[in-house]
Design an enzyme around this catalytic site. Structure first.
Site, mmCIF file in Angstrom:
data_model
loop_
_atom_site.group_PDB
_atom_site.id
_atom_site.type_symbol
_atom_site.label_atom_id
_atom_site.label_comp_id
_atom_site.label_asym_id
_atom_site.label_seq_id
_atom_site.Cartn_x
_atom_site.Cartn_y
_atom_site.Cartn_z
ATOM 1 N N ASP A 1 -22.506 -3.548 25.993
ATOM 2 C CA ASP A 1 -22.806 -3.611 24.558
ATOM 3 C C ASP A 1 -23.949 -4.604 24.337
ATOM 4 O O ASP A 1 -23.882 -5.752 24.796
ATOM 5 C CB ASP A 1 -21.611 -4.150 23.761
ATOM 6 C CG ASP A 1 -20.418 -3.209 23.729
ATOM 7 O OD1 ASP A 1 -20.497 -2.096 24.282
ATOM 8 O OD2 ASP A 1 -19.400 -3.616 23.131
ATOM 9 N N HIS B 1 -19.837 0.322 30.756
ATOM 10 C CA HIS B 1 -21.051 0.206 29.938
ATOM 11 C C HIS B 1 -21.205 -1.189 29.363
ATOM 12 O O HIS B 1 -20.266 -1.979 29.355
ATOM 13 C CB HIS B 1 -21.026 1.231 28.798
ATOM 14 C CG HIS B 1 -20.022 0.898 27.731
ATOM 15 N ND1 HIS B 1 -18.695 1.217 27.850
ATOM 16 C CD2 HIS B 1 -20.147 0.253 26.538
ATOM 17 C CE1 HIS B 1 -18.042 0.792 26.773
ATOM 18 N NE2 HIS B 1 -18.903 0.188 25.974
ATOM 19 N N ASN C 1 -30.826 18.068 35.645
ATOM 20 C CA ASN C 1 -29.955 18.318 34.506
ATOM 21 C C ASN C 1 -30.458 17.547 33.301
ATOM 22 O O ASN C 1 -31.274 16.636 33.436
ATOM 23 C CB ASN C 1 -28.525 17.827 34.806
ATOM 24 C CG ASN C 1 -27.968 18.397 36.086
ATOM 25 O OD1 ASN C 1 -27.907 19.606 36.274
ATOM 26 N ND2 ASN C 1 -27.572 17.529 36.997
ATOM 27 N N HIS D 1 -24.964 -3.866 18.644
ATOM 28 C CA HIS D 1 -23.819 -2.953 18.499
ATOM 29 C C HIS D 1 -22.961 -3.351 17.291
ATOM 30 O O HIS D 1 -22.321 -2.510 16.685
ATOM 31 C CB HIS D 1 -22.975 -2.992 19.779
ATOM 32 C CG HIS D 1 -21.774 -2.099 19.769
ATOM 33 N ND1 HIS D 1 -21.769 -0.820 19.265
ATOM 34 C CD2 HIS D 1 -20.507 -2.317 20.231
ATOM 35 C CE1 HIS D 1 -20.564 -0.285 19.416
ATOM 36 N NE2 HIS D 1 -19.782 -1.169 19.982
ATOM 37 N N HIS E 1 -21.511 4.401 24.658
ATOM 38 C CA HIS E 1 -20.379 3.543 25.046
ATOM 39 C C HIS E 1 -19.354 4.321 25.867
ATOM 40 O O HIS E 1 -18.152 4.162 25.686
ATOM 41 C CB HIS E 1 -19.768 2.894 23.797
ATOM 42 C CG HIS E 1 -20.752 2.026 23.065
ATOM 43 N ND1 HIS E 1 -20.812 0.656 23.226
ATOM 44 C CD2 HIS E 1 -21.766 2.350 22.226
ATOM 45 C CE1 HIS E 1 -21.810 0.177 22.494
ATOM 46 N NE2 HIS E 1 -22.402 1.181 21.870
HETATM 47 MN MN MN Z 1 -18.802 -0.796 23.925
#
Ligand code: MN
Length: 256
Positions: free
Chosen positions: A79, A77, A66, A83, A73
């Site tokens: 950061d 997840h 795929n 960010h 985010h």
């Molecule tokens: Mn985040």
């Protein structure tokens, strides 16, 4: 079979015997997996779209694969410092040293307070109370906030508003004074819903990422971790220029 004994040997033995358990703190990623929602007029992230390339058919008779559309985010997840504007000169995901992705984790449980007040803010009083009971936050480790939020509600576009978060004083202290390298939470954001109007706005993102530290959001199963004694492993994609990435987050914990 090798019989050589190394520093890894007792760890492997403890995993085999079950004395150490693996807890998966990751929500499965699918088309109903959440991302934080921002108020107007800010842009929203796409969630996850899965597009077929082939599925054991004329497009590829023996294989399935795929391609994805996904926001950085979305779901469980991490950061990266870049960010936030305060960390704009800091590390992207590809630049984060792997040593920072493995470390001790402690859990601050504010489930009862958040049940009473979903907008509860973690202050220095909460941090001091934790340290008085459990000792200092771990150098090179992670502080995980357990609020009791469950983001697994299927297809419901669960929106965690109101939502707890960190008060400016606690965020600043964790970023600048404590030895932790990362902050994690079981909600969609380390900042409370409405923290855009705080002084300063979004104090946890601002302080933690500005200090070159890290954030993990949308953690699952934090209730299965002890207050202290777990080892956290955070595995985001090393995206060049990436501000965040879905991550497999696992913890090694002593069997309770
Ligand atoms: Mn985040």
């Amino acid at each position: 079979m090798s019989t050589q004994t190394t520093a890894i040997t007792p760890l492997v033995a403890s995993l085999t015997s079950g004395e150490i358990e693996i807890v998966d703190l990751t929500y499965p990623l699918g088309e109903n997996t959440l991302s934080v929602e921002l108020p107007e007029p800010f842009a929203q992230s796409p969630l996850l779209e899965l597009h077929e390339i082939s599925r054991y058919d004329a497009r590829g008779p023996d294989w399935a694969w795929n391609w994805l559309v996904i926001g950085e985010h979305v779901g469980t997840h991490m950061d990266a410092p870049i960010h936030w504007i305060t960390g704009r000169d800091g590390a992207d995901l590809a630049s984060i040293a792997p040593r920072r992705l493995v470390g001790p984790a402690v859990v601050l449980d504010r489930t009862a307070e958040v049940r009473e007040n979903p907008s509860y803010l973690i202050t220095m009083d909460d941090i001091r109370a934790f340290e008085a009971e459990h000792g200092s936050l771990p150098d090179g480790g992670w502080l995980l906030l357990r609020t009791g939020f469950d983001l697994s509600a299927p297809a419901a576009r669960y929106n965690d508003t109101p939502r707890p978060g960190f008060a400016p004083d606690a965020a600043r202290w964790l970023a600048q004074e404590s030895g932790i390298v990362g902050l994690g939470v079981d909600t969609t954001s380390v900042d409370a819903a409405g923290a855009g109007t705080f002084e300063p706005p979004a104090p946890a993102h601002r302080a933690i990422l500005g200090a070159g530290k890290h954030i993990v959001e949308q953690l699952a199963h934090v209730d299965r971790l002890p207050s202290t004694g777990a080892l956290l492993v955070v595995a985001p994609m090393p995206l060049i220029g990436g501000t965040g990435s879905p991550a497999r987050v696992i913890a090694l914990t002593p069997r309770s």
